[in-house]
Design a protein around this motif. Sequence first.
Motif, short mmCIF file in Angstrom:
data_model
loop_
_atom_site.label_atom_id
_atom_site.label_comp_id
_atom_site.label_asym_id
_atom_site.label_seq_id
_atom_site.Cartn_x
_atom_site.Cartn_y
_atom_site.Cartn_z
N CYS A 221 -25.24 27.13 11.86
CA CYS A 221 -24.86 26.15 10.85
C CYS A 221 -23.83 25.22 11.46
O CYS A 221 -22.78 25.67 11.93
CB CYS A 221 -24.27 26.83 9.63
SG CYS A 221 -23.57 25.64 8.47
N HIS B 290 -20.37 25.61 9.28
CA HIS B 290 -19.60 26.86 9.24
C HIS B 290 -19.71 27.69 10.51
O HIS B 290 -19.04 28.72 10.62
CB HIS B 290 -20.07 27.71 8.05
CG HIS B 290 -20.00 26.97 6.75
ND1 HIS B 290 -21.12 26.50 6.11
CD2 HIS B 290 -18.94 26.59 6.01
CE1 HIS B 290 -20.76 25.86 5.00
NE2 HIS B 290 -19.44 25.90 4.91
N CYS C 254 -27.94 28.86 5.62
CA CYS C 254 -26.65 29.33 6.12
C CYS C 254 -26.29 30.60 5.38
O CYS C 254 -26.64 30.77 4.22
CB CYS C 254 -25.61 28.25 5.89
SG CYS C 254 -23.93 28.75 6.27
N HIS D 135 -25.96 27.58 1.51
CA HIS D 135 -26.64 26.27 1.48
C HIS D 135 -27.78 26.21 2.49
O HIS D 135 -27.89 27.02 3.39
CB HIS D 135 -25.61 25.16 1.75
CG HIS D 135 -25.08 25.20 3.14
ND1 HIS D 135 -25.60 24.45 4.15
CD2 HIS D 135 -24.09 25.95 3.70
CE1 HIS D 135 -24.94 24.70 5.26
NE2 HIS D 135 -24.02 25.62 5.02
ZN LIG Z 1 -23.07 26.68 6.56
#
Ligand SMILES: [Zn+2]
Length: 485
Positions: A368, A371, A386, A390
Amino acid sequence: MLCRSVAVELEVTKELNKLLHSIEIAYLNIVREVVEYAVKHNATGASQLHRLFYSKYRQEYPDLNSGLVVQAIRQASEIAKSFMEERRKGLAYKPYPEVRSVSLRFVKTTWNYEQFIKSIAPVRIAISPISTGRGVSGRFEVWLRPHKRFWQYWWRVLRGEAELASTLMIKRRANKWYAVFVFNIKPREEEQKSIIAFDINENTVAVSRVDLPSTVSKVVNWNRQYMIPELYTIKTDFGRLARRYGKIRNAIIERLKPGFALPNGNYVNVTSTREFRKRVKRLRERVRKVGRVRQVANELTRTPAIIVTEELGNNPQESMISDVGKGELRHRIKQIPFKNIEEVVEDKALERGSKLFHVSSYRNSRVCPIHFTRLEGTNDWHTLQCSLGHYVDRDYASVANMMWKVTPEGWVKGVWWNLRREINWREYEGKSNTIIPYEIVILLQHIMENAKASLEQSPAVLARGKPMNPARGANEGRAREKASL
Ligand SMILES: [Zn+2]
Protein backbone atom coordinates in the motif's frame (compact mmCIF):
# COMPACT_ATOMS: atom_id res chain seq x y z
CA MET A 1 25.68 10.65 -27.92
CA LEU A 2 22.34 10.33 -29.58
CA CYS A 3 22.18 9.00 -33.13
CA ARG A 4 19.60 9.46 -35.81
CA SER A 5 19.98 7.96 -39.24
CA VAL A 6 18.18 9.35 -42.23
CA ALA A 7 17.90 7.52 -45.54
CA VAL A 8 17.76 9.59 -48.70
CA GLU A 9 17.03 8.06 -52.07
CA LEU A 10 19.72 8.33 -54.74
CA GLU A 11 19.17 9.10 -58.38
CA VAL A 12 21.28 6.31 -59.77
CA THR A 13 22.15 5.96 -63.46
CA LYS A 14 21.92 2.56 -65.13
CA GLU A 15 25.69 2.32 -65.20
CA LEU A 16 26.09 3.11 -61.50
CA ASN A 17 23.23 0.81 -60.57
CA LYS A 18 25.02 -2.09 -62.21
CA LEU A 19 28.28 -1.16 -60.56
CA LEU A 20 26.73 -0.84 -57.10
CA HIS A 21 25.10 -4.25 -57.51
CA SER A 22 28.41 -5.91 -58.27
CA ILE A 23 30.09 -4.09 -55.41
CA GLU A 24 27.34 -5.18 -53.07
CA ILE A 25 27.91 -8.81 -54.06
CA ALA A 26 31.65 -8.59 -53.42
CA TYR A 27 31.12 -6.77 -50.14
CA LEU A 28 28.52 -9.27 -48.95
CA ASN A 29 30.83 -12.15 -49.86
CA ILE A 30 33.62 -10.71 -47.76
CA VAL A 31 31.34 -10.11 -44.80
CA ARG A 32 29.87 -13.61 -44.97
CA GLU A 33 33.20 -15.40 -45.25
CA VAL A 34 34.86 -13.41 -42.51
CA VAL A 35 31.87 -13.82 -40.18
CA GLU A 36 31.93 -17.56 -40.68
CA TYR A 37 35.63 -17.74 -39.95
CA ALA A 38 35.33 -15.47 -36.92
CA VAL A 39 32.52 -17.49 -35.34
CA LYS A 40 34.11 -20.84 -36.13
CA HIS A 41 37.49 -19.87 -34.67
CA ASN A 42 36.12 -17.61 -31.97
CA ALA A 43 38.29 -14.80 -33.32
CA THR A 44 36.18 -11.68 -33.50
CA GLY A 45 38.78 -8.96 -32.98
CA ALA A 46 38.68 -6.40 -35.80
CA SER A 47 42.43 -5.93 -36.11
CA GLN A 48 43.10 -9.65 -35.98
CA LEU A 49 40.62 -10.29 -38.77
CA HIS A 50 42.08 -7.40 -40.74
CA ARG A 51 45.55 -8.91 -40.53
CA LEU A 52 44.23 -12.29 -41.67
CA PHE A 53 42.02 -11.20 -44.52
CA TYR A 54 42.90 -7.79 -45.91
CA SER A 55 45.48 -8.77 -48.51
CA LYS A 56 43.51 -11.88 -49.49
CA TYR A 57 40.51 -9.79 -50.49
CA ARG A 58 42.60 -7.04 -52.03
CA GLN A 59 43.86 -9.67 -54.42
CA GLU A 60 40.48 -11.26 -54.92
CA TYR A 61 38.70 -7.98 -55.62
CA PRO A 62 41.36 -5.66 -57.05
CA ASP A 63 38.73 -3.21 -58.37
CA LEU A 64 37.08 -2.66 -55.01
CA ASN A 65 38.20 0.47 -53.22
CA SER A 66 40.47 -0.70 -50.40
CA GLY A 67 38.47 1.41 -47.97
CA LEU A 68 35.46 -0.80 -48.63
CA VAL A 69 37.48 -3.96 -48.00
CA VAL A 70 38.57 -2.58 -44.64
CA GLN A 71 34.97 -1.70 -43.76
CA ALA A 72 33.59 -5.07 -44.85
CA ILE A 73 36.03 -6.87 -42.55
CA ARG A 74 35.20 -4.52 -39.69
CA GLN A 75 31.48 -5.00 -40.25
CA ALA A 76 32.00 -8.78 -40.17
CA SER A 77 33.79 -8.43 -36.84
CA GLU A 78 30.83 -6.48 -35.42
CA ILE A 79 28.29 -9.01 -36.66
CA ALA A 80 30.33 -11.92 -35.28
CA LYS A 81 30.73 -10.17 -31.93
CA SER A 82 27.05 -9.53 -31.48
CA PHE A 83 26.25 -13.07 -32.57
CA MET A 84 28.62 -14.50 -29.96
CA GLU A 85 27.02 -12.25 -27.38
CA GLU A 86 23.55 -13.49 -28.34
CA ARG A 87 24.74 -17.05 -28.18
CA ARG A 88 26.25 -16.47 -24.76
CA LYS A 89 22.85 -15.26 -23.58
CA GLY A 90 21.24 -18.28 -25.18
CA LEU A 91 19.31 -16.24 -27.74
CA ALA A 92 20.97 -17.54 -30.90
CA TYR A 93 19.93 -20.90 -32.20
CA LYS A 94 21.78 -21.15 -35.49
CA PRO A 95 25.42 -22.23 -35.74
CA TYR A 96 26.29 -19.12 -37.78
CA PRO A 97 24.69 -15.72 -38.14
CA GLU A 98 22.80 -15.32 -41.35
CA VAL A 99 24.00 -12.24 -43.21
CA ARG A 100 21.25 -11.49 -45.69
CA SER A 101 22.05 -7.95 -46.68
CA VAL A 102 24.68 -5.36 -45.97
CA SER A 103 25.00 -1.65 -46.22
CA LEU A 104 28.14 -0.47 -47.95
CA ARG A 105 30.14 1.75 -45.64
CA PHE A 106 31.99 4.66 -47.12
CA VAL A 107 34.46 6.23 -44.73
CA LYS A 108 35.52 9.86 -44.87
CA THR A 109 38.12 9.26 -47.59
CA THR A 110 35.85 7.34 -49.93
CA TRP A 111 33.18 10.01 -50.33
CA ASN A 112 33.19 13.80 -50.45
CA TYR A 113 32.51 14.29 -46.74
CA GLU A 114 34.64 17.40 -46.28
CA GLN A 115 32.96 19.13 -49.16
CA PHE A 116 29.52 17.93 -48.20
CA ILE A 117 29.53 19.33 -44.68
CA LYS A 118 30.54 22.76 -45.91
CA SER A 119 27.44 22.99 -48.02
CA ILE A 120 24.41 24.93 -46.83
CA ALA A 121 22.00 22.83 -48.83
CA PRO A 122 23.67 19.62 -50.05
CA VAL A 123 21.93 17.95 -52.97
CA ARG A 124 24.48 15.45 -54.20
CA ILE A 125 27.28 13.20 -53.02
CA ALA A 126 30.39 11.87 -54.69
CA ILE A 127 31.46 8.33 -53.88
CA SER A 128 34.52 6.34 -54.87
CA PRO A 129 33.49 2.68 -54.80
CA ILE A 130 36.20 1.38 -57.13
CA SER A 131 39.88 1.88 -57.45
CA THR A 132 41.30 2.20 -60.92
CA GLY A 133 44.83 1.41 -59.88
CA ARG A 134 47.80 3.63 -58.99
CA GLY A 135 45.86 5.25 -56.18
CA VAL A 136 43.36 6.79 -58.55
CA SER A 137 39.80 5.97 -57.68
CA GLY A 138 36.70 6.04 -59.83
CA ARG A 139 34.53 8.82 -58.57
CA PHE A 140 30.78 9.00 -59.14
CA GLU A 141 28.54 11.95 -58.52
CA VAL A 142 25.04 11.07 -57.44
CA TRP A 143 22.07 13.36 -56.92
CA LEU A 144 20.04 13.04 -53.74
CA ARG A 145 16.30 13.26 -53.34
CA PRO A 146 16.28 14.99 -49.97
CA HIS A 147 13.06 15.13 -47.96
CA LYS A 148 11.74 17.07 -45.00
CA ARG A 149 13.27 14.89 -42.31
CA PHE A 150 16.70 15.25 -43.88
CA TRP A 151 16.39 19.03 -43.98
CA GLN A 152 15.29 19.11 -40.38
CA TYR A 153 18.49 17.38 -39.30
CA TRP A 154 20.60 19.38 -41.70
CA TRP A 155 19.17 22.52 -40.17
CA ARG A 156 20.39 21.25 -36.80
CA VAL A 157 23.87 20.69 -38.25
CA LEU A 158 23.95 24.28 -39.47
CA ARG A 159 22.91 25.53 -36.04
CA GLY A 160 25.61 23.44 -34.38
CA GLU A 161 23.12 21.22 -32.56
CA ALA A 162 24.09 18.10 -34.48
CA GLU A 163 27.04 16.70 -36.41
CA LEU A 164 27.07 14.58 -39.50
CA ALA A 165 29.03 11.36 -38.93
CA SER A 166 31.82 10.94 -41.45
CA THR A 167 30.82 7.41 -42.46
CA LEU A 168 28.18 7.23 -45.15
CA MET A 169 26.18 4.09 -45.76
CA ILE A 170 24.78 3.09 -49.11
CA LYS A 171 21.98 0.61 -48.98
CA ARG A 172 19.70 -1.12 -51.45
CA ARG A 173 16.06 -1.70 -50.73
CA ALA A 174 13.56 -3.00 -53.26
CA ASN A 175 15.91 -2.09 -56.10
CA LYS A 176 16.33 1.49 -55.04
CA TRP A 177 19.55 2.84 -53.63
CA TYR A 178 19.67 4.99 -50.54
CA ALA A 179 22.33 7.03 -48.82
CA VAL A 180 22.03 6.70 -45.06
CA PHE A 181 23.34 9.73 -43.19
CA VAL A 182 24.02 9.41 -39.49
CA PHE A 183 23.54 12.52 -37.38
CA ASN A 184 25.00 12.75 -33.90
CA ILE A 185 22.72 14.94 -31.88
CA LYS A 186 23.86 16.70 -28.76
CA PRO A 187 21.48 15.86 -25.91
CA ARG A 188 19.72 18.93 -24.60
CA GLU A 189 20.40 20.21 -21.15
CA GLU A 190 17.06 21.25 -19.80
CA GLU A 191 15.67 22.03 -16.42
CA GLN A 192 13.42 19.16 -15.37
CA LYS A 193 9.84 20.30 -15.07
CA SER A 194 8.26 17.19 -13.62
CA ILE A 195 8.81 13.73 -12.26
CA ILE A 196 6.95 10.98 -14.06
CA ALA A 197 6.69 7.33 -13.16
CA PHE A 198 5.23 4.91 -15.65
CA ASP A 199 4.39 1.25 -15.70
CA ILE A 200 3.52 -0.83 -18.74
CA ASN A 201 0.50 -3.11 -18.59
CA GLU A 202 -1.30 -5.23 -21.08
CA ASN A 203 -3.79 -2.62 -22.26
CA THR A 204 -2.65 0.56 -20.56
CA VAL A 205 0.39 2.46 -19.39
CA ALA A 206 -0.13 3.78 -15.86
CA VAL A 207 1.40 7.18 -15.19
CA SER A 208 2.08 9.18 -12.07
CA ARG A 209 3.18 12.76 -12.57
CA VAL A 210 4.41 15.44 -10.18
CA ASP A 211 5.06 18.90 -11.56
CA LEU A 212 8.05 20.55 -9.99
CA PRO A 213 8.03 24.17 -8.92
CA SER A 214 10.29 26.15 -11.23
CA THR A 215 12.85 26.68 -8.50
CA VAL A 216 13.40 24.52 -5.52
CA SER A 217 13.45 27.56 -3.22
CA LYS A 218 9.75 27.95 -3.92
CA VAL A 219 9.24 24.74 -2.03
CA VAL A 220 9.02 26.76 1.17
CA ASN A 221 5.76 28.37 0.16
CA TRP A 222 4.33 25.81 -2.17
CA ASN A 223 0.65 25.27 -2.40
CA ARG A 224 0.08 21.99 -0.73
CA GLN A 225 -3.07 21.07 -2.51
CA TYR A 226 -1.31 20.97 -5.85
CA MET A 227 1.43 18.79 -4.54
CA ILE A 228 -0.26 15.47 -4.99
CA PRO A 229 0.92 13.19 -7.74
CA GLU A 230 -1.46 13.04 -10.63
CA LEU A 231 -2.44 9.49 -11.56
CA TYR A 232 -3.75 8.52 -14.94
CA THR A 233 -3.51 5.88 -17.61
CA ILE A 234 -2.76 6.00 -21.31
CA LYS A 235 -4.78 3.52 -23.29
CA THR A 236 -2.64 1.30 -25.53
CA ASP A 237 -4.76 -1.82 -26.00
CA PHE A 238 -1.77 -3.95 -26.96
CA GLY A 239 -3.46 -6.98 -25.45
CA ARG A 240 -6.76 -6.31 -27.20
CA LEU A 241 -4.94 -5.64 -30.44
CA ALA A 242 -3.09 -8.95 -30.15
CA ARG A 243 -6.31 -10.79 -29.43
CA ARG A 244 -8.12 -9.24 -32.36
CA TYR A 245 -5.30 -9.90 -34.78
CA GLY A 246 -5.00 -13.42 -33.45
CA LYS A 247 -8.62 -14.03 -34.41
CA ILE A 248 -8.15 -12.54 -37.85
CA ARG A 249 -5.04 -14.64 -38.41
CA ASN A 250 -6.89 -17.79 -37.47
CA ALA A 251 -9.69 -16.89 -39.87
CA ILE A 252 -7.15 -16.44 -42.67
CA ILE A 253 -5.62 -19.84 -41.88
CA GLU A 254 -9.03 -21.51 -42.02
CA ARG A 255 -9.85 -19.83 -45.30
CA LEU A 256 -6.53 -20.83 -46.91
CA LYS A 257 -6.43 -24.38 -45.59
CA PRO A 258 -8.49 -26.09 -48.32
CA GLY A 259 -6.03 -24.83 -50.92
CA PHE A 260 -3.11 -26.45 -49.11
CA ALA A 261 -4.54 -29.89 -48.39
CA LEU A 262 -2.23 -32.83 -48.97
CA PRO A 263 -3.37 -36.10 -50.58
CA ASN A 264 -3.14 -37.88 -47.21
CA GLY A 265 -5.67 -35.48 -45.70
CA ASN A 266 -3.19 -33.38 -43.75
CA TYR A 267 -2.42 -29.75 -44.41
CA VAL A 268 0.72 -27.91 -45.28
CA ASN A 269 1.67 -25.49 -42.51
CA VAL A 270 -0.34 -22.57 -43.86
CA THR A 271 1.53 -19.94 -41.85
CA SER A 272 4.72 -20.59 -43.79
CA THR A 273 3.11 -20.05 -47.17
CA ARG A 274 3.53 -16.97 -49.27
CA GLU A 275 -0.21 -16.45 -49.53
CA PHE A 276 -0.56 -16.27 -45.76
CA ARG A 277 2.35 -13.90 -45.31
CA LYS A 278 0.95 -11.63 -47.98
CA ARG A 279 -2.40 -11.37 -46.28
CA VAL A 280 -0.95 -10.88 -42.82
CA LYS A 281 1.26 -8.12 -44.13
CA ARG A 282 -1.82 -6.30 -45.34
CA LEU A 283 -3.14 -6.20 -41.76
CA ARG A 284 -0.43 -3.74 -40.77
CA GLU A 285 -0.32 -5.05 -37.21
CA ARG A 286 3.26 -3.95 -36.66
CA VAL A 287 2.66 -0.48 -38.03
CA ARG A 288 -0.21 0.05 -35.65
CA LYS A 289 1.82 -1.17 -32.71
CA VAL A 290 4.76 1.06 -33.54
CA GLY A 291 2.37 4.01 -33.83
CA ARG A 292 1.04 3.38 -30.35
CA VAL A 293 4.49 2.98 -28.88
CA ARG A 294 5.48 6.39 -30.30
CA GLN A 295 2.31 7.93 -28.95
CA VAL A 296 3.12 6.71 -25.45
CA ALA A 297 6.71 7.93 -25.70
CA ASN A 298 5.55 11.35 -26.89
CA GLU A 299 3.10 11.71 -24.06
CA LEU A 300 5.70 10.77 -21.45
CA THR A 301 8.44 13.05 -22.79
CA ARG A 302 6.38 16.10 -23.74
CA THR A 303 8.17 18.26 -21.21
CA PRO A 304 11.66 17.72 -19.83
CA ALA A 305 11.16 15.42 -16.88
CA ILE A 306 12.75 12.91 -14.61
CA ILE A 307 11.20 9.68 -15.77
CA VAL A 308 11.07 6.83 -13.31
CA THR A 309 10.50 3.32 -14.51
CA GLU A 310 10.98 -0.29 -13.56
CA GLU A 311 14.12 -2.17 -14.23
CA LEU A 312 13.11 -4.67 -16.89
CA GLY A 313 15.22 -7.74 -17.43
CA ASN A 314 16.52 -8.71 -20.84
CA ASN A 315 13.40 -10.61 -21.57
CA PRO A 316 10.58 -9.30 -19.37
CA GLN A 317 7.93 -11.37 -21.09
CA GLU A 318 9.67 -14.63 -20.29
CA SER A 319 9.68 -14.05 -16.56
CA MET A 320 6.00 -13.11 -16.67
CA ILE A 321 4.76 -16.09 -18.60
CA SER A 322 6.78 -18.65 -16.68
CA ASP A 323 3.73 -19.39 -14.55
CA VAL A 324 1.04 -18.61 -17.07
CA GLY A 325 1.20 -21.77 -19.14
CA LYS A 326 0.40 -22.03 -22.80
CA GLY A 327 -2.42 -20.47 -24.72
CA GLU A 328 -3.92 -17.13 -25.52
CA LEU A 329 -2.77 -15.12 -22.51
CA ARG A 330 0.77 -16.24 -23.12
CA HIS A 331 0.57 -15.02 -26.69
CA ARG A 332 -0.88 -11.68 -25.58
CA ILE A 333 1.89 -11.07 -23.08
CA LYS A 334 4.46 -11.82 -25.72
CA GLN A 335 2.85 -9.18 -27.89
CA ILE A 336 3.31 -6.35 -25.38
CA PRO A 337 6.31 -4.34 -26.53
CA PHE A 338 7.77 -3.66 -23.06
CA LYS A 339 11.35 -3.35 -24.16
CA ASN A 340 10.39 -1.39 -27.20
CA ILE A 341 8.41 1.20 -25.22
CA GLU A 342 11.28 1.54 -22.79
CA GLU A 343 13.79 2.05 -25.57
CA VAL A 344 11.72 4.57 -27.48
CA VAL A 345 10.99 6.50 -24.29
CA GLU A 346 14.66 6.50 -23.35
CA ASP A 347 15.66 7.73 -26.77
CA LYS A 348 13.05 10.49 -26.92
CA ALA A 349 13.78 11.45 -23.34
CA LEU A 350 17.43 12.06 -24.13
CA GLU A 351 16.62 14.10 -27.19
CA ARG A 352 14.17 16.30 -25.32
CA GLY A 353 16.23 16.82 -22.20
CA SER A 354 14.54 14.30 -19.91
CA LYS A 355 16.37 11.82 -17.75
CA LEU A 356 15.50 8.23 -17.09
CA PHE A 357 15.85 6.68 -13.66
CA HIS A 358 15.36 2.97 -13.04
CA VAL A 359 14.02 1.55 -9.83
CA SER A 360 13.74 -2.06 -8.82
CA SER A 361 10.39 -3.65 -9.55
CA TYR A 362 10.47 -5.46 -6.23
CA ARG A 363 6.98 -5.55 -4.71
CA ASN A 364 5.83 -2.49 -6.64
CA SER A 365 2.28 -3.72 -6.69
CA ARG A 366 2.18 -5.53 -3.40
CA VAL A 367 2.51 -2.68 -0.96
CA CYS A 368 0.00 0.00 0.00
CA PRO A 369 1.63 3.27 -1.06
CA ILE A 370 -0.05 5.09 1.85
CA HIS A 371 0.42 2.78 4.78
CA PHE A 372 3.28 0.58 3.56
CA THR A 373 1.37 -2.49 4.52
CA ARG A 374 0.94 -5.56 2.46
CA LEU A 375 -1.82 -5.59 -0.14
CA GLU A 376 -4.07 -8.58 -0.51
CA GLY A 377 -5.74 -9.69 -3.71
CA THR A 378 -9.49 -9.34 -4.19
CA ASN A 379 -11.68 -11.15 -6.65
CA ASP A 380 -10.97 -8.42 -9.17
CA TRP A 381 -7.48 -8.70 -10.50
CA HIS A 382 -7.21 -4.91 -10.90
CA THR A 383 -8.02 -4.13 -7.30
CA LEU A 384 -6.04 -4.85 -4.18
CA GLN A 385 -6.99 -4.33 -0.57
CA CYS A 386 -4.88 -2.72 2.11
CA SER A 387 -4.89 -4.43 5.48
CA LEU A 388 -6.38 -1.17 6.84
CA GLY A 389 -9.46 -1.75 4.75
CA HIS A 390 -9.36 0.54 1.74
CA TYR A 391 -8.93 -0.55 -1.85
CA VAL A 392 -6.04 0.29 -4.12
CA ASP A 393 -5.87 0.02 -7.86
CA ARG A 394 -3.01 -2.26 -8.78
CA ASP A 395 -1.60 0.03 -11.47
CA TYR A 396 -1.77 3.12 -9.28
CA ALA A 397 -0.10 1.32 -6.41
CA SER A 398 2.67 0.35 -8.73
CA VAL A 399 3.46 3.83 -10.05
CA ALA A 400 3.04 5.47 -6.63
CA ASN A 401 5.48 2.96 -5.19
CA MET A 402 7.98 3.74 -7.92
CA MET A 403 7.83 7.37 -6.81
CA TRP A 404 8.51 6.30 -3.25
CA LYS A 405 11.50 4.31 -4.33
CA VAL A 406 13.21 7.48 -5.48
CA THR A 407 12.94 9.04 -2.02
CA PRO A 408 15.09 8.36 1.07
CA GLU A 409 11.97 6.95 2.71
CA GLY A 410 11.87 4.37 -0.01
CA TRP A 411 15.52 3.50 0.40
CA VAL A 412 15.15 3.09 4.10
CA LYS A 413 12.02 1.01 3.95
CA GLY A 414 13.03 -0.72 0.79
CA VAL A 415 10.69 -3.57 1.22
CA TRP A 416 8.38 -1.64 3.52
CA TRP A 417 6.70 -4.18 5.67
CA ASN A 418 8.80 -6.30 7.94
CA LEU A 419 12.26 -6.29 6.48
CA ARG A 420 12.95 -9.79 5.38
CA ARG A 421 15.73 -8.83 3.09
CA GLU A 422 18.81 -6.86 4.00
CA ILE A 423 19.24 -3.70 2.00
CA ASN A 424 22.41 -3.57 0.06
CA TRP A 425 23.40 0.00 0.83
CA ARG A 426 26.31 -0.06 -1.49
CA GLU A 427 23.90 -0.48 -4.36
CA TYR A 428 22.41 2.91 -3.57
CA GLU A 429 25.61 4.76 -2.82
CA GLY A 430 26.19 7.53 -5.29
CA LYS A 431 23.45 6.17 -7.46
CA SER A 432 20.92 8.43 -5.84
CA ASN A 433 22.45 11.69 -6.92
CA THR A 434 23.84 11.01 -10.35
CA ILE A 435 20.55 11.39 -12.18
CA ILE A 436 18.20 13.06 -9.76
CA PRO A 437 19.58 16.10 -7.94
CA TYR A 438 19.44 15.74 -4.18
CA GLU A 439 17.09 18.72 -3.70
CA ILE A 440 14.59 17.13 -6.03
CA VAL A 441 14.79 13.85 -4.17
CA ILE A 442 14.05 15.68 -0.93
CA LEU A 443 11.25 17.61 -2.59
CA LEU A 444 9.72 14.40 -3.88
CA GLN A 445 9.92 12.98 -0.39
CA HIS A 446 7.92 15.98 0.90
CA ILE A 447 5.41 15.65 -1.90
CA MET A 448 4.89 11.96 -1.27
CA GLU A 449 4.50 12.52 2.46
CA ASN A 450 2.03 15.29 1.75
CA ALA A 451 0.12 13.02 -0.57
CA LYS A 452 0.20 10.28 2.00
CA ALA A 453 -1.24 12.58 4.68
CA SER A 454 -4.12 13.70 2.50
CA LEU A 455 -4.76 10.23 1.13
CA GLU A 456 -4.96 8.74 4.60
CA GLN A 457 -8.26 10.59 4.93
CA SER A 458 -9.56 9.63 1.50
CA PRO A 459 -7.66 6.69 0.10
CA ALA A 460 -10.41 6.25 -2.50
CA VAL A 461 -8.31 8.39 -4.82
CA LEU A 462 -6.08 5.41 -5.31
CA ALA A 463 -8.91 3.10 -6.25
CA ARG A 464 -10.55 3.21 -9.62
CA GLY A 465 -13.58 1.19 -8.79
CA LYS A 466 -14.92 -1.36 -6.39
CA PRO A 467 -14.20 -5.02 -6.90
CA MET A 468 -17.73 -6.13 -7.58
CA ASN A 469 -17.47 -8.15 -10.74
CA PRO A 470 -16.28 -11.57 -9.68
CA ALA A 471 -12.97 -12.56 -11.24
CA ARG A 472 -13.52 -10.87 -14.57
CA GLY A 473 -10.98 -12.62 -16.77
CA ALA A 474 -8.67 -13.21 -13.82
CA ASN A 475 -5.50 -11.66 -15.18
CA GLU A 476 -7.01 -9.47 -17.80
CA GLY A 477 -5.61 -6.06 -17.14
CA ARG A 478 -2.21 -6.87 -15.91
CA ALA A 479 -0.03 -9.72 -16.81
CA ARG A 480 2.08 -10.10 -13.77
CA GLU A 481 2.60 -12.31 -10.80
CA LYS A 482 -0.33 -12.54 -8.48
CA ALA A 483 -0.56 -10.22 -5.51
CA SER A 484 -0.53 -12.80 -2.78
CA LEU A 485 2.74 -14.48 -2.10
ZN1 LIG B 1 -3.32 1.39 2.99
